[in-house]
Write a protein that holds these residues in place. Sequence first.
Motif, mmCIF file in Angstrom:
data_model
loop_
_atom_site.group_PDB
_atom_site.id
_atom_site.type_symbol
_atom_site.label_atom_id
_atom_site.label_comp_id
_atom_site.label_asym_id
_atom_site.label_seq_id
_atom_site.Cartn_x
_atom_site.Cartn_y
_atom_site.Cartn_z
ATOM 1 N N ALA A 201 0.669 -1.160 0.207
ATOM 2 C CA ALA A 201 -0.112 0.072 -0.004
ATOM 3 C C ALA A 201 1.021 1.277 0.013
ATOM 4 N N ALA A 202 2.131 1.236 0.909
ATOM 5 C CA ALA A 202 2.882 2.497 0.802
ATOM 6 C C ALA A 202 3.468 2.650 -0.669
ATOM 7 N N LEU A 203 4.058 1.693 -1.057
ATOM 8 C CA LEU A 203 4.652 1.662 -2.722
ATOM 9 C C LEU A 203 3.600 2.154 -3.750
ATOM 10 N N LEU A 204 2.572 1.575 -3.516
ATOM 11 C CA LEU A 204 1.541 2.089 -4.278
ATOM 12 C C LEU A 204 1.114 3.460 -4.272
ATOM 13 N N LEU A 205 1.040 3.915 -3.070
ATOM 14 C CA LEU A 205 0.660 5.404 -2.547
ATOM 15 C C LEU A 205 1.588 6.253 -3.269
ATOM 16 N N ILE A 206 2.832 5.818 -3.043
ATOM 17 C CA ILE A 206 3.988 6.820 -3.268
ATOM 18 C C ILE A 206 4.117 6.939 -5.032
ATOM 19 N N ILE A 207 3.888 5.702 -5.717
ATOM 20 C CA ILE A 207 3.865 5.780 -7.177
ATOM 21 C C ILE A 207 2.511 6.379 -7.797
ATOM 22 N N VAL A 208 1.547 6.382 -7.134
ATOM 23 C CA VAL A 208 0.248 7.165 -7.504
ATOM 24 C C VAL A 208 0.462 8.555 -7.372
ATOM 25 N N VAL A 209 1.004 8.942 -6.173
ATOM 26 C CA VAL A 209 1.220 10.524 -5.718
ATOM 27 C C VAL A 209 2.152 11.195 -6.681
ATOM 28 N N LEU A 210 3.322 10.372 -6.963
ATOM 29 C CA LEU A 210 4.244 10.889 -7.904
ATOM 30 C C LEU A 210 3.711 11.069 -9.283
ATOM 31 N N CYS A 211 2.817 10.104 -9.698
ATOM 32 C CA CYS A 211 2.572 10.134 -11.165
ATOM 33 C C CYS A 211 1.255 11.131 -11.202
ATOM 34 N N VAL A 212 0.477 11.193 -10.416
ATOM 35 C CA VAL A 212 -0.592 11.986 -10.615
ATOM 36 C C VAL A 212 -0.312 13.493 -10.286
ATOM 37 N N PHE A 213 0.640 13.780 -9.335
ATOM 38 C CA PHE A 213 1.065 15.243 -9.261
ATOM 39 C C PHE A 213 2.281 15.469 -9.729
ATOM 40 N N ALA A 214 2.443 14.927 -11.067
ATOM 41 C CA ALA A 214 3.723 14.930 -11.634
ATOM 42 C C ALA A 214 4.289 16.290 -11.887
ATOM 43 N N PRO A 215 3.354 17.071 -12.073
ATOM 44 C CA PRO A 215 3.869 18.709 -12.202
ATOM 45 C C PRO A 215 4.597 19.153 -11.033
ATOM 46 N N LEU A 216 4.393 18.924 -9.955
ATOM 47 C CA LEU A 216 4.841 19.417 -8.605
ATOM 48 C C LEU A 216 6.518 18.612 -8.302
ATOM 49 N N PHE A 217 6.480 17.407 -8.937
ATOM 50 C CA PHE A 217 7.836 16.909 -8.639
ATOM 51 C C PHE A 217 8.715 16.894 -9.801
ATOM 52 N N ALA A 218 8.145 17.187 -10.822
ATOM 53 C CA ALA A 218 9.179 17.111 -12.098
ATOM 54 C C ALA A 218 9.939 18.486 -12.207
ATOM 55 N N PRO A 219 11.131 18.248 -12.148
ATOM 56 C CA PRO A 219 12.139 19.318 -12.314
ATOM 57 C C PRO A 219 12.265 19.663 -13.680
ATOM 58 N N TYR A 220 11.815 19.250 -14.766
ATOM 59 C CA TYR A 220 11.973 19.762 -16.193
ATOM 60 C C TYR A 220 10.677 19.434 -16.821
ATOM 61 N N ASP A 221 10.681 19.856 -17.996
ATOM 62 C CA ASP A 221 9.643 19.779 -18.971
ATOM 63 C C ASP A 221 9.731 18.458 -19.523
ATOM 64 N N PRO A 222 9.024 17.561 -19.529
ATOM 65 C CA PRO A 222 8.961 16.161 -20.073
ATOM 66 C C PRO A 222 9.251 16.230 -21.586
ATOM 67 N N ASN A 223 8.889 17.196 -22.312
ATOM 68 C CA ASN A 223 9.195 17.125 -23.834
ATOM 69 C C ASN A 223 10.005 18.265 -24.455
ATOM 70 N N LYS A 224 10.870 18.654 -23.534
ATOM 71 C CA LYS A 224 11.811 19.932 -23.984
ATOM 72 C C LYS A 224 13.037 19.341 -24.303
ATOM 73 N N LEU A 225 13.469 19.187 -25.572
ATOM 74 C CA LEU A 225 14.691 18.876 -26.174
ATOM 75 C C LEU A 225 15.841 19.669 -25.851
ATOM 76 N N SER A 226 16.979 18.767 -25.547
ATOM 77 C CA SER A 226 18.307 19.707 -25.363
ATOM 78 C C SER A 226 19.289 18.743 -25.832
ATOM 79 N N ILE A 227 19.524 18.804 -27.110
ATOM 80 C CA ILE A 227 20.541 17.901 -27.661
ATOM 81 C C ILE A 227 21.909 17.764 -27.015
ATOM 82 N N ALA A 228 22.396 19.261 -26.628
ATOM 83 C CA ALA A 228 23.730 19.155 -25.882
ATOM 84 C C ALA A 228 23.843 18.511 -24.541
#
Length: 288
Positions: A29-56
């Motif tokens: 239950a704890a693992l599932l809760l952590i995964i669900v919270v991270l995914c559902v509230f991804a904008p709060l935890f994501a440090p970058y734009d998921p689709n931003k390209l940076s070839i460098a």
Amino acid sequence: MAVSVAARSTRIAGIAKILRERKPLALGAALLLIIVVLCVFAPLFAPYDPNKLSIANRLIAPGADHFFGTDEFGRDVFTRAIYAGRTSLMIGAAATIFASVIGIALGLVAGFFRRTDVVIARVIDAMMAFPDILLAIALVAALGPSAATVIVALGIVYTPRLARIVRASTFVIRELPYVEAARALGVPTWRILYRHVLRNLLSVIMVQATFIFAYAMLAEASLTFLGVGVSPDIPTWGTMISAGRQYVGQADWMTVFPGLAIILSVMSLQLVGDGLRDLLDPRLRKDL
């Protein structure tokens, strides 16, 4: 008000006691809760734009700036992993709901009405004769690859699992005295199915649904990896693994971290399912 607060406190204390005594259930239950919270509230935890390209910054190894490294386009793998989890969890949940609704309906009808049982049972047996992944591939190929068709295909594939269990349990329940008494009193059939049959199957359905959720997530990743699932433009854990296979040995983190996300999600669902089965089944439950 005082009574309701006391009842709520007692209920919470009972749940806490169950989780303390059943470590696998608590861990799942704890693992599932952590995964669900991270995914559902991804904008709060994501440090970058998921689709931003940076070839460098392409194929940078995991470090302080990029926890899970970067992919072939310089996108942050951690960010994409939690955003991809949204889609993977959504597909798994939607397929589970689809399979549950159809499976419960078929199981109740087959188990309660003898005339329909022969036809429905044969259809269930025929569907279960095919390997899950092969049947899913055939359905997706026929319907066309997309998130919606993957949900429908997986829902159809896992419907027989639940229908068979509901059918077998309904066979037993329909012969019990209180069901016969309801029939004798002229209670409508739909009311008997809802109040006396379905409500007694909730624990079985809940346990089986957690397993179907796990199977559906694995199947979605497999279909996407094989190129017949979700479009590569939509980030899922399956598409991330499929893209990373070209860089195995050079950038292993592209496949390792999405693979770990799938493993942890499936393991947590299995632990929750096993825990619920032990908790809700009187034959397996040792204490209350």
